[in-house]
Design an enzyme around this catalytic site. Structure first.
Site, PDB file in Angstrom:
ATOM      1  N   LYS A  22       0.854  -1.211   0.000  1.00 18.35           N
ATOM      2  CA  LYS A  22       0.000   0.000   0.000  1.00 18.35           C
ATOM      3  C   LYS A  22       0.878   1.245   0.000  1.00 18.35           C
ATOM      4  CE  LYS A  22      -1.741   1.479   4.042  1.00 18.35           C
ATOM      5  NZ  LYS A  22      -1.489   2.894   4.398  1.00 18.35           N
ATOM      6  N   ASN A  23       1.884   1.281   0.858  1.00 19.83           N
ATOM      7  CA  ASN A  23       2.669   2.507   1.046  1.00 19.83           C
ATOM      8  C   ASN A  23       3.702   2.736  -0.042  1.00 19.83           C
ATOM      9  OD1 ASN A  23       1.082   2.940   3.223  1.00 19.83           O
ATOM     10  ND2 ASN A  23       2.624   2.408   4.749  1.00 19.83           N
ATOM     11  N   CYS A 117      -5.146  11.812  13.186  1.00 19.53           N
ATOM     12  CA  CYS A 117      -5.851  10.528  13.086  1.00 19.53           C
ATOM     13  C   CYS A 117      -5.666   9.844  14.427  1.00 19.53           C
ATOM     14  CB  CYS A 117      -5.298   9.704  11.933  1.00 19.53           C
ATOM     15  SG  CYS A 117      -3.708   8.981  12.309  1.00 19.53           S
ATOM     16  N   ARG A 122      -0.129  13.932  13.510  1.00 21.27           N
ATOM     17  CA  ARG A 122       0.320  13.767  12.120  1.00 21.27           C
ATOM     18  C   ARG A 122       0.498  15.115  11.396  1.00 21.27           C
ATOM     19  NH1 ARG A 122      -1.150   8.498  10.625  1.00 21.27           N
ATOM     20  NH2 ARG A 122       0.399   8.627   8.988  1.00 21.27           N
ATOM     21  N   ASP A 306       4.794   0.037  12.084  1.00 21.10           N
ATOM     22  CA  ASP A 306       3.592  -0.621  11.558  1.00 21.10           C
ATOM     23  C   ASP A 306       3.496  -2.078  11.969  1.00 21.10           C
ATOM     24  OD1 ASP A 306       3.572   1.232   8.408  1.00 21.10           O
ATOM     25  OD2 ASP A 306       2.982   1.762  10.446  1.00 21.10           O
ATOM     26  N   ARG A 398      -8.563  -0.845   4.620  1.00 22.30           N
ATOM     27  CA  ARG A 398      -7.705   0.185   4.012  1.00 22.30           C
ATOM     28  C   ARG A 398      -6.340  -0.380   3.659  1.00 22.30           C
ATOM     29  NH1 ARG A 398      -6.978   5.495   7.144  1.00 22.30           N
ATOM     30  NH2 ARG A 398      -5.647   5.688   5.330  1.00 22.30           N
TER      31      ARG A 398
END
Ligand code: EPZ
Length: 429
Positions: A22-23, A117, A122, A306, A398
């Site tokens: 994803k990133n 978030c 952030r 993560d 997500r």
């Protein structure tokens, strides 16, 4: 709202194919804004954030075609919009990445402030400071970052903090700036390197990606390219932890094992027997209970933030006491409260969780709070003595491609149930 029901007690056995990262996919898709030629991108994961990114690019005027193999062609030759609206940015913070490319190619951009978030405030001050150093005029009006520049100028930027998307945003902008940009204290994450690889294929002159100093010689325009994004090291790590906590035997395929070194060291300390090849990792626990480990998150190549929630969960059922210290985000322990409700023995000391393992967790209704916390709760459900019902699983969608199919492929009992069906479903279980 859909929920996930996870039934515990199964050892996971088997292998799963890891999807694209994803990133890496998000910045590479957004890099299409830098050129008026088509960018072909392969190995795109099937995730909600990808859909959001395509919606955002579509609103800017990018033509997108997607094929059955989830390869995407992005063509930004017709872009006439330079505004990323709050309605989209609030659902995906990475939308801030359109700022650099729009500013570099069109000299203007308006991007809603992403806002905080669950895991932290952030801020994006480092992005803004970098663009101002490159000569952009940036103001904040009505919750929007408004930036303009006739042409960005190359310069030396020293990042106060290591920022993954900050490095990516500035690196993309620098590819079309006048002169040379040097980014010091740059992020070294593999996803930054993958973006640099894609930009180079588009003709960008970039040196040093993967180190803490990246040098970019600006040129007048970029061309099209074909690029395949790297596999998701965090998804791979998550399934390996699923094998470790269930005493199972799990192989993850199609992932560059070198991107997970810091995680593999901790899995071995936890007692896992690992067979590591270039593109696969095989973990064996052979019914053993994991041993508690001490983890401290930090920017790559250190232990990734993560993977922090997943290791809090591993320690919660491990033999002994382990600590998990979070140094990247200021509020990334929401999963602890949910794990405590499942019987985990966790004591918080500032930014360190001290966890004493218990034999089993207790199934319970829990709530996902952010992407990686929700994965950790799914893993917790695998080792709980009754069903765990996870709410707000849009967080999981997500960032995890088909998580229930992949876990079920490994033998887990997990199913997605639409919220209103839940009562009936639980009644028959
Ligand atoms: C990226 O977020 C990832 N997201 C995150 O993954 C990941 O957790 C994070 O990097 C750290 O590895 C994407 O790549 C889309 P940072 P990013 O800028 O770039 C502070 C997931 O689970 N900071 O590296 O937003 C910031 O508050 C997500 O997939 C500033 O102070 O993170 C944080 O404390 C979650 N000012 C630290 O730096 C800035 O301008 C690192 O943040 C920017 C960042």
């Amino acid at each position: 709202m859909d929920k996930l029901i996870v039934s515990g007690g199964r050892r996971l056995q088997g292998e799963v194919r890891i999807s694209g990262a994803k990133n890496a996919a998000l910045p590479v898709l957004i890099a299409s804004l830098l050129t008026d030629k088509p960018l072909q991108i392969g190995n795109i994961p099937h995730l909600h954030d990808i859909t959001t990114t395509m919606e955002l690019l579509g609103q800017l005027g990018v033509h997108l075609q997607i094929d059955e193999k989830m390869a995407i062609e992005a063509d930004a030759s017709d872009v006439q919009q330079y505004r990323a609206p709050y309605e989209l940015v609030k659902t995906m913070r990475a939308s801030i990445l359109v700022l650099g490319p729009l500013l570099a190619r069109f000299g203007r951009a308006e991007v809603s402030m992403p806002g905080g978030c669950a895991i932290g405030s952030r801020p994006v001050n480092l992005h803004i400071k970098g663009f101002e150093a490159m000569g952009a005029e940036v103001t904040i009006e009505g919750g929007y970052i408004k930036a303009k520049a006739d042409r960005l100028r190359g310069t030396r930027i020293v990042m106060d903090m290591i920022s993954v998307t900050g490095t990516e945003n500035l690196m993309m902008a620098a590819t079309l700036a006048q002169g040379t940009t040097v980014i010091e204290n740059a992020a070294r994450e593999p996803e930054v390197v993958d973006l640099a690889r894609c930009l180079a294929r588009m003709g960008a002159q970039i040196d040093g990606a993967g180190t803490d100093t990246i040098t970019i010689d600006g040129i007048d325009s970029l061309g099209g390219a074909t690029h395949e994004v790297i596999a998701d090291r965090i998804e791979a790590g998550t399934y390996l932890v699923a094998g470790a906590v269930t005493g199972g035997n799990v192989k993850v395929r199609n992932v560059d094992s070198h991107l997970l070194d810091a995680v593999l060291v901790k899995l071995e300390e936890a007692g896992a027997d690992l067979t590591v090849n270039d593109s696969s990792i095989h973990l064996r626990m052979d019914d053993r209970r994991p041993l508690a480990v001490n983890v401290r998150t930090a920017p790559f190549p250190a232990f990734p933030t993560d993977m922090q929630a997943q290791f809090v969960m591993l320690n919660s059922i491990a033999e002994g006491t382990g600590t998990v210290t979070e140094t990247v985000f200021e509020n990334r322990f929401m999963h602890v409260h949910e794990l405590q409700r499942m019987g985990a023995n966790v004591e918080m000391r500032g930014n360190t969780a001290v966890i004493t393992g218990v034999e089993k967790l207790r199934g319970a209704p829990v709530m996902a709070t952010d992407l990686r916390a929700s994965a950790c709760l799914a893993l917790a459900g695998l080792v709980a003595d009754a069903d765990t019902v996870i709410d707000r699983i849009y967080h999981i969608d997500r960032g995890y491609d088909c998580i229930e199919e992949k876990l079920a492929q490994l033998g887990a009992r997990i199913r997605r149930v639409p919220g209103h069906m839940l009562e009936k479903q639980l009644a028959v279980m």
